[in-house]
Scaffold this active site. Structure first.
Site, PDB file in Angstrom:
ATOM      1  N   ALA A  30       0.822  -1.217   0.000  1.00  0.00           N
ATOM      2  CA  ALA A  30       0.000   0.000   0.000  1.00  0.00           C
ATOM      3  C   ALA A  30       0.858   1.270   0.000  1.00  0.00           C
ATOM      4  CB  ALA A  30      -0.923  -0.018   1.209  1.00  0.00           C
ATOM      5  N   HIS A  31       0.190   2.400  -0.042  1.00  0.00           N
ATOM      6  CA  HIS A  31       0.882   3.690  -0.136  1.00  0.00           C
ATOM      7  C   HIS A  31       1.761   3.965   1.074  1.00  0.00           C
ATOM      8  CE1 HIS A  31      -3.174   5.724   1.218  1.00  0.00           C
ATOM      9  NE2 HIS A  31      -2.916   4.662   1.899  1.00  0.00           N
ATOM     10  N   ASN A  32       2.925   4.548   0.793  1.00  0.00           N
ATOM     11  CA  ASN A  32       3.858   5.012   1.822  1.00  0.00           C
ATOM     12  C   ASN A  32       4.496   3.899   2.642  1.00  0.00           C
ATOM     13  OD1 ASN A  32       1.811   7.547   1.522  1.00  0.00           O
ATOM     14  ND2 ASN A  32       3.882   8.209   2.020  1.00  0.00           N
TER      15      ASN A  32
END
Lengths: 341, 341, 341
Positions: B240-242
């Site tokens: 997922a993001h980050n």
């Protein structure tokens, strides 16, 4: 399509109860049926709907005994679900098929393509590829060097088939399937990182296999990853290198099998199941959804849990798991004295 | 390929026992070996096969002491698996490579492509893209605007790389990988629905990373989602993001990591593992397959379960879980009096 | 972009504390902010960073009360996260858009494409397809016959949309999504193998839906598989045939729903959740990550476990599960006499 009840009864070898001349022009669910609709009743759970459906014709079992008036015309057959499935199939085949080779495509001159094949635009077909009769290679498919594909296959858009894969007859691959990506093989080295282990084997997919969208089947390190005749895989399934899956085994979506495991024939594997590598699963094994299989299983085993064990024993243990707080509170009315350190 | 045992021994720095002149022309598994086959013995579990293999040559450890006659010629080396891996690699590199830029492709005039690159047909390369030396961009790949790619990469068919992604050297992306799709960011609003939160960060993939087929790595909301040097991801993995994954960490198929979690270096993460967002996993952590990690873990932790805790403690607890029905039946021989409410 | 604090305050309807003339030119995280950076503080966990951030401007809540000096200029607003999301959106929209129809593409003459559409190279658009205004069909997308698509959609590279799919307005489909693959329908036959059941229904995706990369939504056997308005699906999700998902329900990555299940509105479903077929999930249900839902759930249920039950009861039972070894060892100090057979 447009048929009378009499025509359908003849096609399905059934008996009409009601108006033989009533016409239908589409298939529908019994709970949503409307005029000119043709439906079926197979699951007894849906019996109440037959007394109020607006469908014009309903296919029922010869054993069905109504206990209220029914407005629909009935066609009684031996197996209503199978009869209806025949009609679905018939309907599906009326969709117009594409034929020939669209442009642009990239087909290596050394490739050989059988009669009556359809090759969609933006497909890429590598060196020494062999494709059988009546193949339907949809747009944007990639077929690597030396791939061999049988007759009557359906390869949907965006399927990627790496080099050396072998595919039988009557195989269906849904959009986004990847066959023959490298097995996940890495050997740790002295610098705390990994060296890739080249994967020079291939994938073999036998006759009648169907693979769901975006599933991935890795090539073998050496030898072959094999899906035997009639295997059915749902979407987003992962099959690792050197796995072998026996005839007519069925796997539900998002399940995965780790490297070198052998699975027998006629197994039923639920969704989101994980199976470790280097084990052997027998024939007719059933594995409940979300189970994690950590060791070999004999023929006919039925298992659940992570790690998985006997299905009924799991169900029982889980009942007690749910009761644990209630139980333990009872035993610890005086926790200072009764709780073991 | 065609080699004598003597030639192989020289290449592998090994010692021949048996016929130095025997020829091999293919690699094979020891349990399936046939004439002119070259195999290896590394896992002691496979030792029985060496006494009956038909392979002409088997690579063994210098420590190997046969206790029965062996018909194959042996080559003794320090590390038979690594020696065999070198041969697999060598064999793999004999496959003919494509070169140059096939047609049709769509390459923006502002893109810069290094020497000796291969770009397959139907590839799409956007504005200001930079690609290094010896890149292999297979057919039907999509590379969005401003993407930077290093040297010696392998990008297999149908990979999708969204804008602004940065990829190092010696990276391998298997078919269907998606880099840089929007992170899953939605803010609830007053109407009980969600507003999308734009994701303006990117994905950074450092040197030596390999990502398996159909895995998805989301772009950061702000900043970067990062896979550090030498990370190896199997198929169908979700990052997922980050998220940031440390050097040489390895994840097996179908695992997922939620937003903003940081994972350390040299971790080993099993298949179908889930890791929640906003936590920190230390270095050299090992997570058993199907575990669900719900909180941060220190260096060297070994965990299992959903939620996950100490691996050995989980194993012990699970043994007792299996025994619960038997136990509880014992305590409830007279349920009316002994069962707590 | 380049703005002064005063301009931003006007745009966001906020109040400046500090230098109104300070300029920013990029968005950044508060913990990584540098000169000319614009950040925000919404989560109290990040409050310590505001006293040492190098960002030039930070958006804060009107309720924020600093207890130390702050070097950044502050802009106080009602909802800092929403204000920052507006800026992200604004920034994202400054990326140059492509327009028009690139070449080569394959568009059937019977297809109708709305005003201001973008169609990327290597896209394939079948017969009788209708696409609305301002559609962005990125390269290498496949759109089958009779598909209808609304206005203002974003369809990223490599999406595959099978025939008869219906897509509303403001829908976003990320790379590798497959809509309308065949449902997993097979009927066992007398030879111990399976006959395919044709899947003649379709997929309906209503307005405002977003679907993450490589997710798969199967077509219905009859009727429609439906994603209602505002549904948000993360990556690698599997939705089986005839499933219906209610308005504004959100599912995290790698979850799956089996055939014919109906899910209500405004549910929140964690990652790697599995939901069996033929059940009904109410509105505002919350399902913890990795749960396996095996039966229908009423409105507002909150569940965990595999099989799933009440979330708090699961958490309590799991606490005792972890203590089982300690407990049972206590009770079996003399196992020969106290252990039930």
């Amino acid at each position: 399509m447009q048929f009378t009840a009499a025509q359908l009864a003849e096609f399905l070898d059934g008996i009409v109860f009601g108006d033989e001349g009533v016409q239908v022009d589409h298939l529908c669910k019994i709970e949503e049926g409307g005029p000119r609709g043709l439906s079926f009743l197979a699951n007894p759970q849906y019996t109440p709907y037959i007394y109020r459906t607006q469908a014009s014709v309903v296919i029922v079992s010869k054993d069905f005994q109504p206990d209220q008036p029914i407005s629909a015309t009935l066609i009684a057959v031996d197996d209503p679900y199978q009869s209806f499935a025949r009609l679905l199939e018939h309907y599906d085949q009326t969709r117009p098929n594409r034929t020939g080779i669209e442009q642009p495509v990239s087909i290596d001159p050394s490739a050989s393509i059988g009669e009556d094949a359809y090759i969609g635009a933006f497909a890429y077909i590598g060196r020494n590829v062999q494709i059988g009769r009546n193949a339907r290679i949809h747009p944007q498919v990639f077929i690597g060097d030396n791939v061999r594909i049988g007759d009557e296959v359906q390869i949907y858009p965006g399927v990627r088939i790496y080099h050396d894969t072998v595919i039988g007859n009557h195989v269906t691959l849904h959009a986004g399937v990847v066959l023959g990506g490298d097995g996940f093989g890495f050997a740790p080295n002295q610098t705390d990182s990994y060296n890739k282990v080249a994967q020079i084997g291939n994938v073999v997919v036998e006759d009648g296999v169907e693979i769901g969208a975006n599933s991935t089947i890795d090539r073998a390190t050496l030898g072959s990853t094999i899906l035997r005749k009639g295997v059915k895989l749902d979407n987003l399934i992962q099959i690792a290198h050197n796995v072998e899956i026996g005839e007519n085994t069925v796997m539900a979506a998002q399940s995965g099998v780790a490297g070198s495991t052998k699975i027998g024939a006629n197994c039923m594997i639920g969704g989101q199941v994980g199976i470790v590598g280097h084990i052997t699963i027998g024939n007719r094994v059933r594995i409940a959804a979300q189970s994690g299989v950590g060791q070999s299983l004999p023929d006919g085993a039925v298992v659940q849990g992570s790690p998985a064990f006997d299905f009924k024993a799991y169900q029982r243990a889980y009942v007690y798991f749910r009761k644990l707080p209630q139980w333990m509170r009872g035993f610890t009315a005086n926790p200072d004295t009764s709780t073991p350190k």
